[in-house]
Write a protein that holds these residues in place. Structure first.
Motif, PDB file in Angstrom:
ATOM      1  N   TRP A   7     -28.613   1.358  14.805  1.00 51.30           N
ATOM      2  CA  TRP A   7     -28.181   0.264  13.933  1.00 51.30           C
ATOM      3  C   TRP A   7     -27.633  -0.865  14.783  1.00 51.30           C
TER       4      TRP A   7
ATOM      5  N   ASN B  77     -33.170  -2.110  13.076  1.00 49.92           N
ATOM      6  CA  ASN B  77     -32.529  -0.896  12.569  1.00 49.92           C
ATOM      7  C   ASN B  77     -33.621   0.131  12.271  1.00 49.92           C
ATOM      8  N   LYS B  78     -33.411   1.368  12.711  1.00 54.45           N
ATOM      9  CA  LYS B  78     -34.505   2.320  12.635  1.00 54.45           C
ATOM     10  C   LYS B  78     -33.978   3.743  12.500  1.00 54.45           C
TER      11      LYS B  78
ATOM     12  N   SER C 285     -27.141  -4.371  13.272  1.00 55.65           N
ATOM     13  CA  SER C 285     -26.284  -5.106  12.349  1.00 55.65           C
ATOM     14  C   SER C 285     -26.936  -5.030  10.972  1.00 55.65           C
ATOM     15  N   ALA C 286     -26.237  -5.515   9.982  1.00 54.35           N
ATOM     16  CA  ALA C 286     -26.775  -5.465   8.627  1.00 54.35           C
ATOM     17  C   ALA C 286     -28.077  -6.245   8.542  1.00 54.35           C
ATOM     18  N   ASN C 287     -29.097  -5.610   7.975  1.00 53.43           N
ATOM     19  CA  ASN C 287     -30.412  -6.217   7.753  1.00 53.43           C
ATOM     20  C   ASN C 287     -31.128  -6.610   9.040  1.00 53.43           C
ATOM     21  N   HIS C 288     -30.724  -6.022  10.161  1.00 50.23           N
ATOM     22  CA  HIS C 288     -31.403  -6.309  11.424  1.00 50.23           C
ATOM     23  C   HIS C 288     -32.791  -5.666  11.403  1.00 50.23           C
ATOM     24  N   PRO C 289     -33.817  -6.381  11.852  1.00 53.42           N
ATOM     25  CA  PRO C 289     -35.188  -5.821  11.776  1.00 53.42           C
ATOM     26  C   PRO C 289     -35.398  -4.594  12.659  1.00 53.42           C
TER      27      PRO C 289
END
Length: 442
Positions: free
Chosen positions: A30, A38-39, A32-36
């Motif tokens: 992760w 994030n997996k 950050s919020a809504n980071h592309p």
């Protein structure tokens, strides 16, 4: 956050039903919020543990991060940090021989070393208070609970980076033998694999847990089982007892394949322990169930797998709540079982089954006939011997309170005139104890 200046990523792993045959692990990263980037990913293969998922999460972060900006990896896994820093040079020098999760560590080391920007590891001291760690853990848990999809983690390493072998200065004889064992193709024994699968299913139907092969093999060496019983179970898992089908293919000995007490019935270990018309086995199991003080709901079915897994038997009421999906129906609530019930169950099941085998061998080889009285006497002697062994261990000159407590909890509810015994009976030499006389079958 400015990705072109620095990159910060939180990693986490999650494992459901760890140590079980149906274990599942997932990794999450992760930014950050809504980071592309994030997996999350469900781990493939047989390695399904918390530690494996943690190093896999670091590998995901190394693969996804931009290579020319500084990278800071936040994790609460000392296993991953120490493996990629403190131990990395040593593991590389010894050719990764004997290193658990070596494929993940080698791939992570490659992706981290190929970066042109600095890399920092930050240990998260309080994961519950770190927003990024909580978010990464949520991704990992969701991935672990999801079905395995087509996407897999990339563990490939270019040949120019993938150095083979180990430094001669690091090789000892034990290390060389370990390397040979790791590279040798395992020998497949179809009979053993079938017996392990049968044992796992029988045990799972009682405990609602699917154990791994490694757990079943470790159960053979349980300290709650005597050495002869450990050997008996080990051989039974390998199907090496000379009964039934063993004789059917040997000319002139086919008659030995049949049970002498049952007409035209091929003998097997399951038949000997539970299905034979000879009353010996039925008498012994009736004695064991009569002595059992924790309710018949906590006594397993008459299955061969229960005997072979007796070293890891656990009463139902002592099981922890299950995590994630399971192929078995959830157990109905039972009254709490007294501490020590699981150990008593392991003793009663293993000692009873082994005695049935011993008496069967005496009956077939020596043609010794056993009456209900002699069978009862032999069984009570075997169980009393285990009781007295516990008492001796608890009353040694140098003793621990653990041995005393273990004896008290194991044999609670089984002793003759138990209400008249002193509270410290396990460590009192002058106190004679024995199991209460069970009800013999009529």
């Amino acid at each position: 956050m400015l990705p072109e200046e620095s990159s910060h990523v939180y990693t986490a792993g999650a494992s459901l039903r760890e140590g079980r045959h149906d274990a599942a692990s997932g990794s999450g990263i992760w930014y950050s919020a809504n980071h592309p980037d994030n997996k999350s990913l469900r781990l493939p293969g047989a390695a399904q543990s918390q530690k494996t998922s943690e190093i896999a999460a670091v590998l995901l972060a190394a693969q996804s991060a931009t290579g020319f900006v500084p990278l800071t990896i936040y994790t609460n896994s000392e296993y991953a940090i120490n493996g990629l820093t403190t131990h990395l040079r040593t593991w590389e020098d010894k050719g990764w021989i004997g290193v658990p999760d070596s494929a993940y560590f080698r791939a992570a080391a490659y992706h981290l070393k190929r970066r042109s920007a600095p890399i920092d590891f930050k240990k998260v001291k309080n994961p519950t208070s770190a927003t990024g760690t909580r978010a990464a853990a949520a991704l990992a848990t969701t991935a672990a609970a999801s079905p395995l999809d087509d996407e897999t983690i990339d563990l490939t390493i270019p040949p120019s980076f993938n150095l083979q072998g180990a430094k001669l200065s690091t090789i000892a004889q034990a290390t060389a033998y370990q390397a040979i064992r790791e590279r040798r193709a395992p020998h497949t024994r179809l009979g053993t694999e079938a017996r392990l699968a049968e044992t796992r299913l029988d045990l799972g139907n009682f405990t609602h847990r699917l154990e791994t092969d490694a757990t079943l093999w470790r159960a053979c060496r349980s300290p709650d089982l005597r050495a002869p019983i450990q050997q008996f179970i080990f051989r039974a898992l390998h199907r090496s007892q000379k009964v039934g089908e063993h004789w059917a293919s040997i000319p002139g000995y086919q008659d030995r394949a049949l049970c002498p007490a049952c007409d035209n019935t091929t003998e097997s270990l399951d038949h000997i322990l539970f299905r034979c018309d000879d009353p010996t086995a039925a008498t012994i199991w009736a004695l064991a169930k009569s002595l059992w003080p924790h309710g018949q709901d906590n006594w397993p079915q008459d299955k061969l797998g229960i005997v072979l897994a007796s070293g890891c038997l656990t009463t139902r009421s002592q099981l922890l709540p299950r995590q994630g999906p399971t192929p078995h129906t959830a157990p109905t609530p039972l009254r709490p079982s007294a501490p020590g019930a699981s150990r008593l169950l392991r003793i009663l099941i293993s000692e009873s089954a082994y005695l049935i085998w011993v008496l069967r061998c005496e009956r077939v080889i020596s043609e010794t006939q056993h009456t209900a009285t002699t069978t009862t006497t032999r069984w009570m002697r075997a169980i009393n011997d285990r009781l007295h062994t516990d008492q001796l261990n608890a009353s040694r000159l140098i003793r621990t309170s653990k041995a005393v407590t273990r004896a008290q909890r194991t044999w609670a509810g089984t002793l003759a005139d138990e209400h008249q015994l002193p509270g410290d009976w396990p460590k009192s030499h002058e106190v004679l104890v024995g199991i209460r006389a069970p009800r013999t079958p009529t």
